[in-house]
Design a protein around this motif. Structure first.
Motif, PDB file in Angstrom:
ATOM      1  N   THR A 287     -62.469  20.193 -22.946  1.00  0.00           N
ATOM      2  CA  THR A 287     -63.832  20.119 -22.783  1.00  0.00           C
ATOM      3  C   THR A 287     -64.533  20.616 -23.860  1.00  0.00           C
ATOM      4  O   THR A 287     -65.810  20.289 -23.720  1.00  0.00           O
ATOM      5  N   SER A 288     -64.027  21.386 -24.783  1.00  0.00           N
ATOM      6  CA  SER A 288     -64.703  21.985 -25.999  1.00  0.00           C
ATOM      7  C   SER A 288     -65.051  20.748 -26.919  1.00  0.00           C
ATOM      8  O   SER A 288     -65.542  21.387 -28.024  1.00  0.00           O
ATOM      9  N   MET A 289     -64.222  19.829 -27.009  1.00  0.00           N
ATOM     10  CA  MET A 289     -64.398  18.947 -27.905  1.00  0.00           C
ATOM     11  C   MET A 289     -64.431  17.395 -27.888  1.00  0.00           C
ATOM     12  O   MET A 289     -63.984  17.114 -26.424  1.00  0.00           O
ATOM     13  N   ARG A 290     -64.803  16.674 -28.485  1.00  0.00           N
ATOM     14  CA  ARG A 290     -64.963  15.171 -28.197  1.00  0.00           C
ATOM     15  C   ARG A 290     -63.828  14.609 -29.015  1.00  0.00           C
ATOM     16  O   ARG A 290     -63.748  14.419 -30.056  1.00  0.00           O
ATOM     17  N   SER A 291     -62.747  14.112 -28.183  1.00  0.00           N
ATOM     18  CA  SER A 291     -61.467  13.529 -28.671  1.00  0.00           C
ATOM     19  C   SER A 291     -60.877  12.614 -27.803  1.00  0.00           C
ATOM     20  O   SER A 291     -61.484  12.556 -26.584  1.00  0.00           O
ATOM     21  N   HIS A 292     -59.901  11.792 -28.316  1.00  0.00           N
ATOM     22  CA  HIS A 292     -59.278  10.795 -27.261  1.00  0.00           C
ATOM     23  C   HIS A 292     -58.573  11.682 -26.410  1.00  0.00           C
ATOM     24  O   HIS A 292     -58.087  12.886 -26.767  1.00  0.00           O
ATOM     25  N   LEU A 293     -58.570  11.422 -25.226  1.00  0.00           N
ATOM     26  CA  LEU A 293     -57.682  11.977 -24.163  1.00  0.00           C
ATOM     27  C   LEU A 293     -56.802  11.141 -23.493  1.00  0.00           C
ATOM     28  O   LEU A 293     -57.086  10.072 -23.067  1.00  0.00           O
ATOM     29  N   GLY A 294     -55.379  11.552 -23.194  1.00  0.00           N
ATOM     30  CA  GLY A 294     -54.557  10.998 -22.464  1.00  0.00           C
ATOM     31  C   GLY A 294     -54.260  11.892 -21.182  1.00  0.00           C
ATOM     32  O   GLY A 294     -53.808  13.035 -21.273  1.00  0.00           O
ATOM     33  N   LEU A 295     -54.649  11.081 -19.963  1.00  0.00           N
ATOM     34  CA  LEU A 295     -54.272  11.929 -18.686  1.00  0.00           C
ATOM     35  C   LEU A 295     -52.829  11.460 -18.066  1.00  0.00           C
ATOM     36  O   LEU A 295     -52.992  10.041 -17.740  1.00  0.00           O
ATOM     37  N   PHE A 296     -51.954  11.993 -18.101  1.00  0.00           N
ATOM     38  CA  PHE A 296     -50.867  11.625 -17.582  1.00  0.00           C
ATOM     39  C   PHE A 296     -50.587  11.748 -16.337  1.00  0.00           C
ATOM     40  O   PHE A 296     -50.100  12.900 -15.609  1.00  0.00           O
ATOM     41  N   THR A 297     -51.031  11.061 -15.467  1.00  0.00           N
ATOM     42  CA  THR A 297     -51.205  11.068 -13.966  1.00  0.00           C
ATOM     43  C   THR A 297     -51.450   9.731 -13.230  1.00  0.00           C
ATOM     44  O   THR A 297     -52.080   8.772 -13.847  1.00  0.00           O
ATOM     45  N   PRO A 298     -51.052   9.569 -12.256  1.00  0.00           N
ATOM     46  CA  PRO A 298     -51.587   8.297 -11.551  1.00  0.00           C
ATOM     47  C   PRO A 298     -52.921   8.474 -11.184  1.00  0.00           C
ATOM     48  O   PRO A 298     -53.510   9.062 -11.075  1.00  0.00           O
TER      49      PRO A 298
ATOM     50  N   ARG B 148     -64.515   6.518 -28.111  1.00  0.00           N
ATOM     51  CA  ARG B 148     -63.583   7.218 -27.484  1.00  0.00           C
ATOM     52  C   ARG B 148     -62.959   6.869 -26.460  1.00  0.00           C
ATOM     53  O   ARG B 148     -63.338   5.977 -25.805  1.00  0.00           O
ATOM     54  N   LEU B 149     -61.627   6.877 -26.417  1.00  0.00           N
ATOM     55  CA  LEU B 149     -60.707   6.561 -25.285  1.00  0.00           C
ATOM     56  C   LEU B 149     -60.293   7.448 -24.290  1.00  0.00           C
ATOM     57  O   LEU B 149     -59.774   8.579 -24.989  1.00  0.00           O
ATOM     58  N   ILE B 150     -60.410   7.247 -22.913  1.00  0.00           N
ATOM     59  CA  ILE B 150     -59.789   8.240 -22.094  1.00  0.00           C
ATOM     60  C   ILE B 150     -58.695   7.382 -21.355  1.00  0.00           C
ATOM     61  O   ILE B 150     -59.216   6.482 -20.438  1.00  0.00           O
ATOM     62  N   GLY B 151     -57.516   7.470 -21.522  1.00  0.00           N
ATOM     63  CA  GLY B 151     -56.610   6.704 -20.763  1.00  0.00           C
ATOM     64  C   GLY B 151     -55.731   7.432 -19.836  1.00  0.00           C
ATOM     65  O   GLY B 151     -55.668   8.512 -19.653  1.00  0.00           O
ATOM     66  N   MET B 152     -55.740   6.804 -18.472  1.00  0.00           N
ATOM     67  CA  MET B 152     -54.857   7.238 -17.518  1.00  0.00           C
ATOM     68  C   MET B 152     -53.509   6.539 -17.322  1.00  0.00           C
ATOM     69  O   MET B 152     -53.604   5.330 -17.107  1.00  0.00           O
TER      70      MET B 152
ATOM     71  N   MET C 122     -53.440   8.663 -27.115  1.00  0.00           N
ATOM     72  CA  MET C 122     -53.408   9.658 -26.109  1.00  0.00           C
ATOM     73  C   MET C 122     -52.605  10.822 -26.249  1.00  0.00           C
ATOM     74  O   MET C 122     -52.864  11.912 -25.456  1.00  0.00           O
ATOM     75  N   ARG C 123     -51.936  11.080 -27.270  1.00  0.00           N
ATOM     76  CA  ARG C 123     -51.193  12.169 -27.850  1.00  0.00           C
ATOM     77  C   ARG C 123     -52.261  13.130 -28.442  1.00  0.00           C
ATOM     78  O   ARG C 123     -51.853  14.308 -28.666  1.00  0.00           O
ATOM     79  N   ALA C 124     -53.433  12.816 -28.680  1.00  0.00           N
ATOM     80  CA  ALA C 124     -54.330  13.625 -29.292  1.00  0.00           C
ATOM     81  C   ALA C 124     -54.635  14.867 -28.724  1.00  0.00           C
ATOM     82  O   ALA C 124     -54.946  15.926 -29.088  1.00  0.00           O
ATOM     83  N   MET C 125     -54.900  14.497 -27.195  1.00  0.00           N
ATOM     84  CA  MET C 125     -55.332  15.543 -26.415  1.00  0.00           C
ATOM     85  C   MET C 125     -54.800  15.223 -24.857  1.00  0.00           C
ATOM     86  O   MET C 125     -55.302  14.712 -24.110  1.00  0.00           O
ATOM     87  N   PRO C 126     -53.063  15.607 -24.883  1.00  0.00           N
ATOM     88  CA  PRO C 126     -52.689  15.027 -23.462  1.00  0.00           C
ATOM     89  C   PRO C 126     -52.717  16.000 -22.556  1.00  0.00           C
ATOM     90  O   PRO C 126     -52.778  17.427 -22.835  1.00  0.00           O
TER      91      PRO C 126
END
Length: 500
Positions: free
Chosen positions: A193-204, A290-294, A339-343
């Motif tokens: 939440t402190s930065m804008r970056s690609h996020l990978g949410l490893f969750t259903p 920016r991508l937020i992948g689930m 997705m590994r940028a901020m898993p």
């Protein structure tokens, strides 16, 4: 294009404009002034007795430039700004009485006024006029919407605010607990939440993980446009259609691109051509997109996590995913690297059972607060969870995880009459769950033959996988969608395996 070679003018439109008293002019697609209304010519001090086309051609270039809109009009379709008409001393044509609304003079050298332009769609023509105009932001909402519209807008804003607040509360509950997994999750969320970056949410992909993704976006990039797409349903063509708002937002300004975020649900089930398109966008737009992948890690690494006890299981999980081929993970390596940028992984309830009492109590209070059963109005009416109910909640395996726990608390709150929720108030599937006796194979370790050996583990796995796919196809009588459902995978993934 010279003024002498300009295209034919819109005669019918000109007749209607000349019949009014408005001070109007027309600019063509090339940016040339092609018409002045009689009122505009008189206001400029030009003679209305001469031929109008001759008047346009003999006007000062500085005046023509002032009457042109800015190039940005092609994005908005309209524009309002102040114009200044400069005169050269000694060359004045004897400007007549220009008294009118919205203009002012500085001696005999300049005339300023507020002008408004409107682009006429695909025709290429732009109409300009002089008068009193307010910027859109200065127009009261009541003038736009009326009293009824204001009430509807207020109600809509209230509903949106309630939804955002509810999402924030649900995400807070998801992060609660004293387990190591809960602590690790909170640390990662705080960092994300402190930065804008690609996020990978490893969750259903489910309601709670989606709400956490929305919270992460709102906190790390407030005000940035967000577009949500279901990766499992997207081919390249559909992706272009659904992601158009985000791409248009980035392309809106040539000189200064804006930012946009794509939230891709079930990224690991996205077809290959759509993944290629997504990778191309990231390469072209860079940090503007920016991508937020689930993606569900249980699909691809369930059998690859039992190799020691690392400090952070997610790090081992990501490393394992990265070295697996796309045929196994379901996601191309360039996207996996993003997705590994901020898993971030959301631990399953079965892996944080010590947190279940805390989570259940918080979800019970949230269900009470949101008024699922309308009869409950104050915190003093909130029932407590009995010991038998808490034991049942802790014992249950929670196949649908956090969302199922939230539904169970809402259901129990609707059933209870007194001040205590017991086992009987829980949904049937939870209160009837029992742990059966272990089989003989579970009680005793399996004997391992000393001479056990196979030529290739990969070949053995592939052979077994082919047998399962064939059995599923036979059982579903060739229906690929039904076969995919029986195998617990997406139809797109089944097609990839059949093609391979």
């Amino acid at each position: 294009m010279t003024r002498s070679s300009r295209p034919s003018r819109p005669r019918s439109l000109i007749k209607q404009l000349d019949a009014s008293t408005a001070r109007v002019w027309i600019i063509d697609a090339a940016g040339d002034l092609i018409h002045l209304s009689p009122s505009m010519a008189e206001w400029l001090g030009e003679s209305t007795e001469t031929d109008e086309s001759q008047t346009v051609q003999t006007m000062s270039d500085q005046w023509v430039d002032a009457l042109r809109p800015d190039p940005s009009i092609r994005f908005r379709g309209h524009q309002t700004r102040r114009i200044t008409l400069l005169e050269h001393l000694g060359e004045s044509k004897g400007v007549g009485d220009r008294a009118g609304v919205g203009e002012s003079r500085t001696g005999d050298e300049a005339l300023t006024a507020v002008a408004h332009w409107v682009s006429l769609g695909d025709s290429g023509y732009t109409i300009g006029c002089v008068g009193e105009f307010l910027r859109d932001s200065e127009v009261p909402l009541s003038d736009w919407l009326g009293e009824g519209g204001l009430r509807q807008e207020s109600l809509l804003r209230e509903l949106i605010a309630k939804h955002q607040t509810s999402n924030a509360r649900t995400a807070d509950i998801l992060l609660a607990g004293e387990s190591d997994a809960a602590e690790l999750l909170r640390r990662r969320v705080t960092t994300a939440t402190s930065m804008r970056s690609h996020l990978g949410l490893f969750t259903p992909t489910n309601s709670s993980s989606r709400e956490l993704a929305l919270r992460l976006h709102d906190a790390s990039a407030p005000g940035e446009s967000l577009t949500i797409v279901d990766g499992a349903l997207m081919d390249a063509e559909l992706l272009e259609a659904y992601a158009a708002p985000a791409i248009q937002s980035i392309n809106q300004h040539d000189s200064h691109r804006s930012n946009a975020t794509l939230l891709i649900e079930r990224l690991d089930e996205m077809p290959d051509d759509a993944q290629v398109k997504l990778s191309q966008w990231v390469e072209v737009f860079g940090d503007h997109l920016r991508l937020i992948g689930m993606l569900d890690p249980a699909r691809v690494v369930e059998n690859h996590l039992h190799r020691g006890e690392p400090d952070d299981p997610l790090d081992a999980q990501i490393a394992e995913l990265t070295h697996m081929p796309q045929a196994v993970t379901g996601i191309a390596k360039p996207l996996m690297n993003l997705m590994r940028a901020m898993p971030i992984t959301i631990p399953r309830l079965k892996d944080r059972r010590e947190d279940i009492p805390t989570l259940a109590t918080a979800l019970l209070r949230e269900a009470h607060r949101s008024g699922q059963p309308q009869k409950r109005m104050s915190d003093s009416d909130l029932p407590r969870l009995g010991r038998d109910a808490m034991d049942a909640l802790t014992l249950y395996p929670w196949p649908n995880d956090f969302d199922e726990l939230a539904e169970a608390m809402g259901s129990a709150l609707g059933r209870v009459v007194g001040d205590r929720i017991g086992r009987d108030h829980l949904p049937l599937v939870i209160r009837s769950y029992r742990v059966g006796p272990r089989t003989e194979s579970e009680q005793e370790p399996e004997r391992i033959e000393n001479n056990f050996r196979i030529d290739s583990l990969d070949e053995a796995v592939q052979k077994y996988e082919r047998e399962l796919i064939e059995r599923a196809m036979e059982a579903s009588q060739g229906n690929k969608a039904e076969a995919a459902r029986r195998l617990g995978i997406s139809r797109a993934r089944l097609l990839r395996k059949l093609d391979g």
